[in-house]
Design an enzyme around this catalytic site. Structure first.
Site, short mmCIF file in Angstrom:
data_model
loop_
_atom_site.label_atom_id
_atom_site.label_comp_id
_atom_site.label_asym_id
_atom_site.label_seq_id
_atom_site.Cartn_x
_atom_site.Cartn_y
_atom_site.Cartn_z
N ASP A 48 76.19 45.96 -10.10
CA ASP A 48 77.16 45.77 -8.82
C ASP A 48 76.69 46.89 -7.82
OD1 ASP A 48 77.47 43.92 -7.11
OD2 ASP A 48 79.67 43.43 -7.78
C1 LIG Z 1 62.85 45.10 -13.69
C2 LIG Z 1 64.27 44.87 -12.69
C3 LIG Z 1 63.99 43.43 -11.56
C4 LIG Z 1 65.12 45.83 -12.14
C5 LIG Z 1 65.78 45.00 -11.26
C6 LIG Z 1 67.00 46.64 -10.76
C7 LIG Z 1 68.18 46.66 -9.66
C8 LIG Z 1 69.16 47.09 -9.54
C9 LIG Z 1 68.35 44.69 -9.24
C10 LIG Z 1 69.75 44.90 -8.83
C11 LIG Z 1 69.89 43.26 -7.64
C12 LIG Z 1 70.69 43.02 -7.37
C13 LIG Z 1 71.23 42.24 -6.98
C14 LIG Z 1 72.16 44.54 -7.48
C15 LIG Z 1 73.48 43.93 -6.95
O1 LIG Z 1 74.69 45.05 -6.11
P1 LIG Z 1 74.26 43.71 -4.03
O2 LIG Z 1 72.72 44.02 -3.69
O3 LIG Z 1 75.12 42.67 -4.58
O4 LIG Z 1 75.59 45.31 -3.72
P2 LIG Z 1 77.02 44.90 -3.30
O5 LIG Z 1 78.04 44.18 -4.73
O6 LIG Z 1 76.90 46.33 -2.83
O7 LIG Z 1 77.15 44.13 -2.30
#
Ligand SMILES: CC(C)=CCC/C(C)=C/CC/C(C)=C/COP(=O)(O)OP(=O)(O)O
Length: 407
Positions: A48
């Site tokens: 996150d």
């Molecule tokens: C192999 C593969 C498919 C890998 C995935 C890589 C990866 C790091 C995915 C995370 C996506 C995600 C929704 C993260 C949450 O941060 P957020 O966007 O919710 O950030 P925030 O909490 O600051 O809003």
């Protein structure tokens, strides 16, 4: 000199070749030391804080996710090197579909690129013999992404030692619902006559013994713990009382008890017990909300459950069919229907970004010994140095628990 200059200078010094060499030696040493102690077998991550990282560093949101993937690759290396065999990551929640189309498309494209990267030039997975598994609702994945997903799973399926579970698109509630649906389906399938007869004549049956022990332990607990409030709750029955009620539904109570099966007298041709509400009528929840019984258009049926349904209908059983008793359903039964069936229990769950919620992640898999750690670092900044203290603490707590078990 301003603090910004000092921070730049520090970064430059740390990335100089001699400093890099010292750091990599230190890294190897620390990981080697870590391997000497107990190591969690299964670690899960809620990655996150990518967007907040992007905002903080004035870069594109997508770039924040890309850096999040870089952080993941490094952490996977640390995990597998330290002896962790199973890593589960929350890559995309079903809830994430509510984000803007632009971001959802970007995340899907990123998944495509990164999965290809992981398996094609991915000596990372090959080096540690890790195979990729996708946990979640395939039917929500677009065909072009699904193609890459399936390819990644196939290309790594020969790897044996370690597993990378990519939860995508996933929520625990969906997983648990699908496990219950599959269990109900499994227990609504008539047992072939010859198997049922064989079971009935078998002198010792593990499930029956386990069930008898469970009933016995529960009735002992309820009879000694007379102050316990749940004893006075009229709607709750101990397994022994529910055994009685189940037996009373069956044609022959002693046969039910002996065979751990129920007979079709309790089941209507559509697979519903005649003691329950008719399947065509909606049932009421405790909140008074009406719920339609599950039939069709539900997601993720197992091949077995698919086979037992024809066009969304439950096949008509023959009038004298025998069914496995629901009494045989244990937590292990449900575990065997979870997306990650067969994996070791989750020992450690880490969520970054300072948010202390599980967000519908691995609710079934988190057990009494799972250590859940919330860290105040944004995922792209999460590295060995923020992970090591977590692993050390896990080792310390595990050793302490083992010691108190022996004393
Ligand atoms: C192999 C593969 C498919 C890998 C995935 C890589 C990866 C790091 C995915 C995370 C996506 C995600 C929704 C993260 C949450 O941060 P957020 O966007 O919710 O950030 P925030 O909490 O600051 O809003």
């Amino acid at each position: 000199m301003s603090s910004r200059h000092i921070s730049h200078l520090r970064k430059w010094l740390w990335s100089s070749p001699p400093a890099e060499w010292v750091l990599s030696q230190l890294r190897e040493l620390l990981i080697g030391a870590l391997r000497q102690g107990p190591v969690p077998k299964h670690v899960a991550f809620v990655m996150d804080g990518n967007r907040r990282f992007a905002k903080k560093n004035r870069i594109e949101t997508v770039e924040g996710h890309n850096l999040g993937f870089e952080a993941l690759a490094k952490i996977l290396e640390v995990c597998y090197k330290s002896g962790v065999t199973h890593v589960t990551i929350y890559a995309f929640s079903i809830e994430n579909f509510k984000r803007s189309k632009y971001e959802v498309d970007a995340l899907m494209d990123m998944a495509k690129i990164k999965l290809r990267q992981l398996v094609e030039h991915g000596d990372l997975l090959d080096r540690y013999g890790a195979r990729i598994r996708i946990l979640g609702q395939r039917e929500l994945i677009k065909p072009d992404v699904l193609e890459v997903v399936d390819q990644a799973v196939k290309m790594t399926s020969g790897n044996g030692n370690c597993v990378l579970n990519v939860c995508f698109p996933y929520t625990s509630r969906e997983e648990i619902t699908s496990a219950i649906r599959d269990t109900v389906d499994e227990f609504s399938r008539p047992i072939p006559r010859d198997v049922a007869d064989k079971e009935r004549t078998r002198p010792f049956k593990e499930e029956r013994i386990a069930h008898t022990i469970r009933s016995h332990q529960f009735s002992q607990h309820t009879s000694t713990d007379s102050d316990s409030t749940f004893l006075h709750a009229p709607e709750l029955h101990s397994p022994s009382s529910s055994t009685t009620s189940l037996s009373s539904y069956s044609q022959d109570a002693s046969e039910q008890d002996l065979s751990s099966m129920s007979t079709s007298t309790t089941l209507q041709p559509d697979g519903y017990s005649d003691t329950t509400t008719s399947p065509s009528e909606p049932t009421s929840t405790s909140s008074g909300e009406k719920q339609l019984p599950h039939h069709k258009n539900q997601t993720s049926p197992t091949p077995a459950s698919k086979a037992s349904r024809e066009h969304g209908q439950v096949k008509n059983p023959s009038p004298n069919s025998t069914y496995p008793s629901p009494e045989l359903i244990t937590p292990d039964t449900l575990s065997s229907h979870m997306y990650n069936a067969g994996d070791p229990p989750v020992d450690l769950l880490v969520r970054t970004s300072g948010v202390s919620r599980l967000s519908d992640f691995l609710l079934w898999q988190c057990h009494q010994d799972t250590q859940i750690v919330f860290l105040d670092v944004l995922w792209p900044d999460f590295d060995l140095w923020s992970f090591l203290p977590v692993l050390w603490e896990w080792q310390w707590r595990t050793r302490k628990a083992e010691k108190s078990e022996h004393d």
